[in-house]
Motif scaffolding. Structure first.
Motif, PDB file in Angstrom:
ATOM      1  N   ASN A 127      37.184   2.799  64.562  1.00  0.00           N
ATOM      2  CA  ASN A 127      35.915   3.418  65.223  1.00  0.00           C
ATOM      3  C   ASN A 127      34.688   3.246  64.175  1.00  0.00           C
ATOM      4  N   ALA A 128      33.658   2.891  64.674  1.00  0.00           N
ATOM      5  CA  ALA A 128      32.406   2.268  63.939  1.00  0.00           C
ATOM      6  C   ALA A 128      32.460   1.373  62.875  1.00  0.00           C
ATOM      7  N   SER A 129      33.580   0.525  62.925  1.00  0.00           N
ATOM      8  CA  SER A 129      33.666  -0.691  62.131  1.00  0.00           C
ATOM      9  C   SER A 129      32.686  -1.632  62.387  1.00  0.00           C
ATOM     10  N   VAL A 130      32.525  -2.837  61.594  1.00  0.00           N
ATOM     11  CA  VAL A 130      31.608  -3.970  61.710  1.00  0.00           C
ATOM     12  C   VAL A 130      32.515  -5.085  61.495  1.00  0.00           C
ATOM     13  N   THR A 131      32.353  -6.020  62.524  1.00  0.00           N
ATOM     14  CA  THR A 131      32.766  -7.288  62.396  1.00  0.00           C
ATOM     15  C   THR A 131      31.782  -8.315  62.440  1.00  0.00           C
ATOM     16  N   ARG A 132      31.957  -9.418  61.681  1.00  0.00           N
ATOM     17  CA  ARG A 132      30.769 -10.340  61.706  1.00  0.00           C
ATOM     18  C   ARG A 132      31.384 -11.804  61.813  1.00  0.00           C
ATOM     19  N   TRP A 133      30.442 -12.626  62.568  1.00  0.00           N
ATOM     20  CA  TRP A 133      30.682 -14.002  62.499  1.00  0.00           C
ATOM     21  C   TRP A 133      29.493 -14.657  61.993  1.00  0.00           C
ATOM     22  N   VAL A 134      29.239 -15.546  60.988  1.00  0.00           N
ATOM     23  CA  VAL A 134      28.037 -16.302  60.685  1.00  0.00           C
ATOM     24  C   VAL A 134      27.983 -17.580  61.195  1.00  0.00           C
ATOM     25  N   ASP A 166      35.281  -3.733  59.208  1.00  0.00           N
ATOM     26  CA  ASP A 166      34.740  -3.529  57.878  1.00  0.00           C
ATOM     27  C   ASP A 166      34.258  -1.908  58.152  1.00  0.00           C
ATOM     28  N   THR A 167      34.686  -1.026  57.020  1.00  0.00           N
ATOM     29  CA  THR A 167      34.309   0.434  57.406  1.00  0.00           C
ATOM     30  C   THR A 167      33.648   0.902  56.068  1.00  0.00           C
ATOM     31  N   GLY A 168      33.341  -0.045  55.110  1.00  0.00           N
ATOM     32  CA  GLY A 168      32.830   0.323  53.771  1.00  0.00           C
ATOM     33  C   GLY A 168      31.548   1.134  53.753  1.00  0.00           C
ATOM     34  N   HIS A 169      30.839   1.044  54.910  1.00  0.00           N
ATOM     35  CA  HIS A 169      29.499   1.577  54.775  1.00  0.00           C
ATOM     36  C   HIS A 169      29.721   3.344  55.549  1.00  0.00           C
ATOM     37  N   LEU A 170      30.921   3.554  55.965  1.00  0.00           N
ATOM     38  CA  LEU A 170      31.208   4.853  56.504  1.00  0.00           C
ATOM     39  C   LEU A 170      31.193   6.104  55.337  1.00  0.00           C
ATOM     40  N   GLY A 171      31.751   5.653  54.495  1.00  0.00           N
ATOM     41  CA  GLY A 171      32.136   6.828  53.354  1.00  0.00           C
ATOM     42  C   GLY A 171      32.741   8.038  53.876  1.00  0.00           C
ATOM     43  N   ARG A 230      28.224  11.612  63.614  1.00  0.00           N
ATOM     44  CA  ARG A 230      28.062  11.588  62.274  1.00  0.00           C
ATOM     45  C   ARG A 230      28.187   9.878  61.981  1.00  0.00           C
ATOM     46  N   GLN A 231      29.163   9.343  62.422  1.00  0.00           N
ATOM     47  CA  GLN A 231      29.443   7.843  62.087  1.00  0.00           C
ATOM     48  C   GLN A 231      28.487   7.087  62.657  1.00  0.00           C
ATOM     49  N   ALA A 232      27.948   7.445  63.879  1.00  0.00           N
ATOM     50  CA  ALA A 232      26.691   6.731  64.673  1.00  0.00           C
ATOM     51  C   ALA A 232      25.544   6.916  63.502  1.00  0.00           C
ATOM     52  N   VAL A 233      25.200   7.799  62.930  1.00  0.00           N
ATOM     53  CA  VAL A 233      24.141   8.210  62.032  1.00  0.00           C
ATOM     54  C   VAL A 233      24.322   7.004  60.825  1.00  0.00           C
ATOM     55  N   THR A 234      25.430   7.079  60.427  1.00  0.00           N
ATOM     56  CA  THR A 234      25.892   6.067  59.225  1.00  0.00           C
ATOM     57  C   THR A 234      25.536   4.667  59.635  1.00  0.00           C
ATOM     58  N   LEU A 235      26.000   4.488  60.914  1.00  0.00           N
ATOM     59  CA  LEU A 235      25.985   3.148  61.483  1.00  0.00           C
ATOM     60  C   LEU A 235      24.350   2.798  61.307  1.00  0.00           C
ATOM     61  N   GLY A 236      23.429   3.666  61.712  1.00  0.00           N
ATOM     62  CA  GLY A 236      22.125   3.382  61.798  1.00  0.00           C
ATOM     63  C   GLY A 236      21.494   3.277  60.562  1.00  0.00           C
ATOM     64  N   ALA A 237      21.868   3.916  59.459  1.00  0.00           N
ATOM     65  CA  ALA A 237      21.589   3.685  58.034  1.00  0.00           C
ATOM     66  C   ALA A 237      21.854   2.282  57.548  1.00  0.00           C
ATOM     67  N   TRP A 238      23.435   1.818  57.956  1.00  0.00           N
ATOM     68  CA  TRP A 238      23.543   0.652  57.789  1.00  0.00           C
ATOM     69  C   TRP A 238      22.810  -0.524  58.240  1.00  0.00           C
TER      70      TRP A 238
END
Length: 276
Positions: free
Chosen positions: A230-237, A250-255, A76-84
């Motif tokens: 798990n299923a968190s996002v780390t980003r470098w710009v 960041d896990t704000g996308h997971l709900g 389910r987390q991976a599906v949410t990552l797909g939506a992200w």
């Protein structure tokens, strides 16, 4: 008085000049081992719970760490990552996807990509690189901290003396070892993929190593980093020739599909848990 012009003059770690257009690291979604390690950790802190030798000692999966799949919640987390992923603006969508060859990472990406395509945003085909594999725990593979302390108390004491970053279990790797292979991958990637926005799907030990390497030469050992859920996002710009950390874990996308505090690995930096 002349202002300091270099990082060394300003007392900052020298940072490699990167040509990448950006880097995002996703930790794989929850695995069945994460789920069981979390249950064991809860049991170890519950004085009123009778000991469960199976869950408190070893994750009884009957397979190698590299073959551990996602849990139901992980899917389910991976599906949410797909939506992200599908919701990313065009300027932030990855041009190149690199994935750990471990089953839990491959499965995370497969579900992500399928969901993003279902939403009208097909993703790039991934490349699998062994340098993105999880930290190898050697003879302690899939053993909980309780089991390691019980089976090898002297080794547990050596681990405490050495410190988590430099501790290398018998037949396994230290976090410093992981940083070496991750740094090598970054150097080679920079040489062949200049300007590309790169997405990495891997493990918490890899995300921690990426942060340490990108912090620059002389950066302190990251003993006190927060967990990488798990299923968190780390980003470098991309920022004037360097990769600047914008968000970590960041896990704000997971709900509702998230897990409080994430779940870890017995080899994680200062954290008990399940496979990374």
């Amino acid at each position: 008085m002349t202002e300091p012009s270099s990082a060394a003059e300003r007392g900052e770690p020298p940072v490699h000049r990167h040509r990448l257009g950006g880097l995002t690291a996703v930790r794989h979604a929850e695995s069945v081992a994460n789920e069981r390690f979390a249950a064991a950790a809860r049991g170890a802190t519950d004085r009123h719970r009778p000991p469960d030798r199976e869950s408190d000692a070893q994750v009884p999966l009957g397979k190698a760490d590299a073959l551990v799949p996602l849990s139901d919640r992980g899917v389910r987390q991976a599906v949410t990552l797909g939506a992200w992923l599908a919701a990313l603006p065009p300027a932030h969508r990855p041009d190149l996807v690199l994935c750990s060859p471990y089953r839990r990472a491959r499965q995370t990406w497969s579900v992500m990509a399928r969901e993003a395509a279902r939403r009208g945003h097909p993703a790039a085909r991934p490349l699998f690189d062994a340098r993105l594999r999880d930290r190898e725990m050697g003879v302690f593979e899939l053993l909980t901290p309780v089991a390691i302390a019980a089976a090898a108390p002297e080794e547990a004491r050596r681990r405490a003396r050495t410190g988590e970053w430099f501790y290398r279990p018998p037949g396994g790797e230290s976090h410093a070892d992981v940083a070496l292979r991750v740094g090598d991958l970054l150097t080679r990637l920079d040489a062949v993929a200049g300007g590309a926005r790169v997405l990495v799907v891997a493990h918490d030990a890899v995300v921690t190593a990426l942060r340490h390497v990108l912090d620059g030469i002389g950066a302190p050992v990251p003993e006190d980093l927060p967990p990488v859920p798990n299923a968190s996002v780390t980003r470098w710009v991309a920022d004037r020739g360097r990769l600047r950390l914008e968000v970590f874990g960041d896990t704000g996308h997971l709900g509702d599909t998230g897990h409080p505090g994430g779940t870890g690995h017995p080899g994680d930096t200062g954290r008990p848990g399940g496979d990374g």
